[in-house]
Design a protein around this motif. Structure first.
Motif, PDB file in Angstrom:
ATOM      1  N   UNK A 241      26.639  31.408  36.741  1.00 55.12           N
ATOM      2  CA  UNK A 241      27.483  32.004  37.776  1.00 55.12           C
ATOM      3  C   UNK A 241      28.606  32.787  37.148  1.00 55.12           C
ATOM      4  N   UNK A 242      28.550  34.113  37.267  1.00 53.30           N
ATOM      5  CA  UNK A 242      29.576  34.912  36.622  1.00 53.30           C
ATOM      6  C   UNK A 242      30.320  35.768  37.634  1.00 53.30           C
ATOM      7  N   UNK A 268      42.154  35.026  43.202  1.00 58.03           N
ATOM      8  CA  UNK A 268      40.919  35.601  43.725  1.00 58.03           C
ATOM      9  C   UNK A 268      39.782  35.218  42.792  1.00 58.03           C
ATOM     10  N   UNK A 269      38.733  34.690  43.370  1.00 61.72           N
ATOM     11  CA  UNK A 269      37.565  34.255  42.607  1.00 61.72           C
ATOM     12  C   UNK A 269      36.332  34.929  43.207  1.00 61.72           C
ATOM     13  N   UNK A 270      35.526  35.531  42.353  1.00 61.39           N
ATOM     14  CA  UNK A 270      34.259  36.117  42.798  1.00 61.39           C
ATOM     15  C   UNK A 270      33.127  35.510  41.975  1.00 61.39           C
ATOM     16  N   UNK A 271      31.951  35.435  42.578  1.00 63.65           N
ATOM     17  CA  UNK A 271      30.790  34.927  41.861  1.00 63.65           C
ATOM     18  C   UNK A 271      29.528  35.588  42.394  1.00 63.65           C
ATOM     19  N   UNK A 272      28.674  35.998  41.479  1.00 63.39           N
ATOM     20  CA  UNK A 272      27.378  36.551  41.855  1.00 63.39           C
ATOM     21  C   UNK A 272      26.453  35.423  42.287  1.00 63.39           C
ATOM     22  N   UNK A 279      29.984  36.468  46.311  1.00 65.74           N
ATOM     23  CA  UNK A 279      30.851  35.569  47.077  1.00 65.74           C
ATOM     24  C   UNK A 279      32.295  35.839  46.670  1.00 65.74           C
ATOM     25  N   UNK A 280      33.175  36.027  47.651  1.00 66.56           N
ATOM     26  CA  UNK A 280      34.592  36.310  47.398  1.00 66.56           C
ATOM     27  C   UNK A 280      35.437  35.209  48.011  1.00 66.56           C
ATOM     28  N   UNK A 281      36.273  34.589  47.176  1.00 66.46           N
ATOM     29  CA  UNK A 281      37.227  33.582  47.647  1.00 66.46           C
ATOM     30  C   UNK A 281      38.622  34.008  47.199  1.00 66.46           C
ATOM     31  N   UNK A 282      39.549  34.052  48.123  1.00 67.93           N
ATOM     32  CA  UNK A 282      40.911  34.480  47.777  1.00 67.93           C
ATOM     33  C   UNK A 282      41.940  33.572  48.444  1.00 67.93           C
ATOM     34  N   UNK A 283      42.993  33.276  47.688  1.00 68.12           N
ATOM     35  CA  UNK A 283      44.136  32.530  48.221  1.00 68.12           C
ATOM     36  C   UNK A 283      45.296  33.513  48.376  1.00 68.12           C
ATOM     37  N   UNK A 284      45.836  33.577  49.580  1.00 68.44           N
ATOM     38  CA  UNK A 284      46.840  34.581  49.914  1.00 68.44           C
ATOM     39  C   UNK A 284      48.096  33.927  50.443  1.00 68.44           C
ATOM     40  N   UNK A 285      49.250  34.460  50.023  1.00 68.93           N
ATOM     41  CA  UNK A 285      50.539  34.049  50.575  1.00 68.93           C
ATOM     42  C   UNK A 285      50.906  35.050  51.661  1.00 68.93           C
TER      43      UNK A 285
END
Length: 345
Positions: A241-242, A268-272, A279-285
């Motif tokens: 998973x990169x 922000x984390x992305x994974x193929x 897949x996009x995961x982001x933590x936002x203030x």
């Protein structure tokens, strides 16, 4: 993640029918299968008639390649199955399993047999060689057929690299579509292997020494081992998973940071998760003045904007967090070695 928002992208990896790249990939594999099947039969006959170790090694090589195309076709079909309850992100990564099996087959069926044939010849137990003319004819026809298959694979890889605006080698390192790369590497090895077999048979005929035939077989084994290791490395990285293309990650971060509701992009984390699936995961203030309803609507809008900007983006998870949380800060620093600067929001 906590408050996640995502839209309906369809059930399959493409949210619909096969993409042009999928169709090209299938054509490349089918063409390679037909070429390798015919070549394998011809080489087996030639190896039996000539007794050449190099030809026998090449016959095993083509048998392995024919088997590998079947594995690639299975991988293409199974990885395209729609997401379900047990596999909510789909089956896209299954393609990498089947392509990894191709690397194992190249080594187990091709390289090891080539080494065996070479050792048998070098230690003084060569098969009795007859008139090699049929061997030369088979090698010549095989070279033409392999060249046709190689041209199709090379064209697909070049077009894909051009579409991604990447140099060819950089595309091969970064791609999440290993099928065409597998065919290209297989066919490249096949063309080089044919030249090695021709040289081994020719030097055997000229010198009368079977040593050259054995050396040719050993070199084919080395060639196949190298290809197997390259394919194994490519698919190992994909299975682990990169991250998505760094250019996409930078653009996603910029778009999220530019949203009027967002104070800071904390993480922000992305994974193929499959070919052309990210897949996009982001933590936002978020800004403190926003209501919970404002945050929910902003998450829905930003998720859609990211998918509209990048068709590879399949699922988006956005989580509201405070940027001064010490645990989050520790995790971000552990991953990136630093926190995101304000100009990286």
């Amino acid at each position: 993640m906590g408050d996640e928002q995502h839209g309906d992208r369809g059930n399959g990896p493409d949210g619909g029918g096969d993409s042009v790249q999928e169709q090209e990939g299938t054509l490349t594999v089918v063409l390679a299968f037909l070429a390798n099947l015919g070549i394998a039969v011809a080489k087996i006959v030639a190896a039996v008639l000539t007794g050449s170790a190099s030809m026998a090694a090449e016959a095993a090589h083509s048998v392995a390649d024919t088997f590998n195309e079947v594995l690639l076709m299975v991988g293409l079909r199974r990885s395209g199955r729609p997401a379900d309850r047990r596999h909510p992100l789909g089956y896209g990564m299954e393609r990498y399993i089947w392509t990894l099996l191709v690397a194992v087959a190249i080594f187990g069926m091709g390289a090891l047999f080539a080494f065996y044939q070479g050792v048998e010849t070098l230690v003084g137990h060569p098969a009795e060689e007859t008139d090699p003319l049929i061997g030369y004819l088979v090698l010549a026809v095989s070279f033409v057929l392999e060249a046709v298959s190689w041209q199709q694979a090379a064209r697909q890889v070049r077009d894909a690299a051009r579409e991604e605006d990447l140099p060819l080698l950089a595309y091969i390192r970064r791609t999440d579509e290993p099928t065409s790369i597998s065919v290209l590497l297989e066919d490249s090895a096949a063309l080089i292997g044919l030249l090695l077999a021709f040289a081994g048979m020719g030097l055997h005929q000229l010198t009368g020494s079977p040593l050259w035939d054995g050396v040719g077989s050993m070199l084919i084994g080395v060639l196949l081992t190298t290809v197997a290791l390259m394919l194994g490395r490519i698919n190992l990285n994909l299975l682990i998973g990169h991250q998505a293309d760094p250019r996409m990650v930078a653009d996603l971060r910029e778009r999220l940071g530019a949203a009027p509701e967002v104070e800071w992009v904390v993480d922000i984390v992305t994974m193929t998760v499959g070919t052309d699936r990210v897949l996009v995961c982001a933590r936002l203030d978020f800004r403190d003045a926003l209501t919970s309803g404002d945050v929910e609507r902003a998450c829905v809008r930003m998720s859609q904007e990211l998918r509209d900007a990048h068709e590879e983006v399949d699922e988006v998870f956005l989580e509201p967090v405070p940027r001064d949380d010490p645990e989050l800060r520790r995790r971000v620093i552990a991953r990136y070695g630093r926190t995101l600067r304000p100009d990286q929001r």
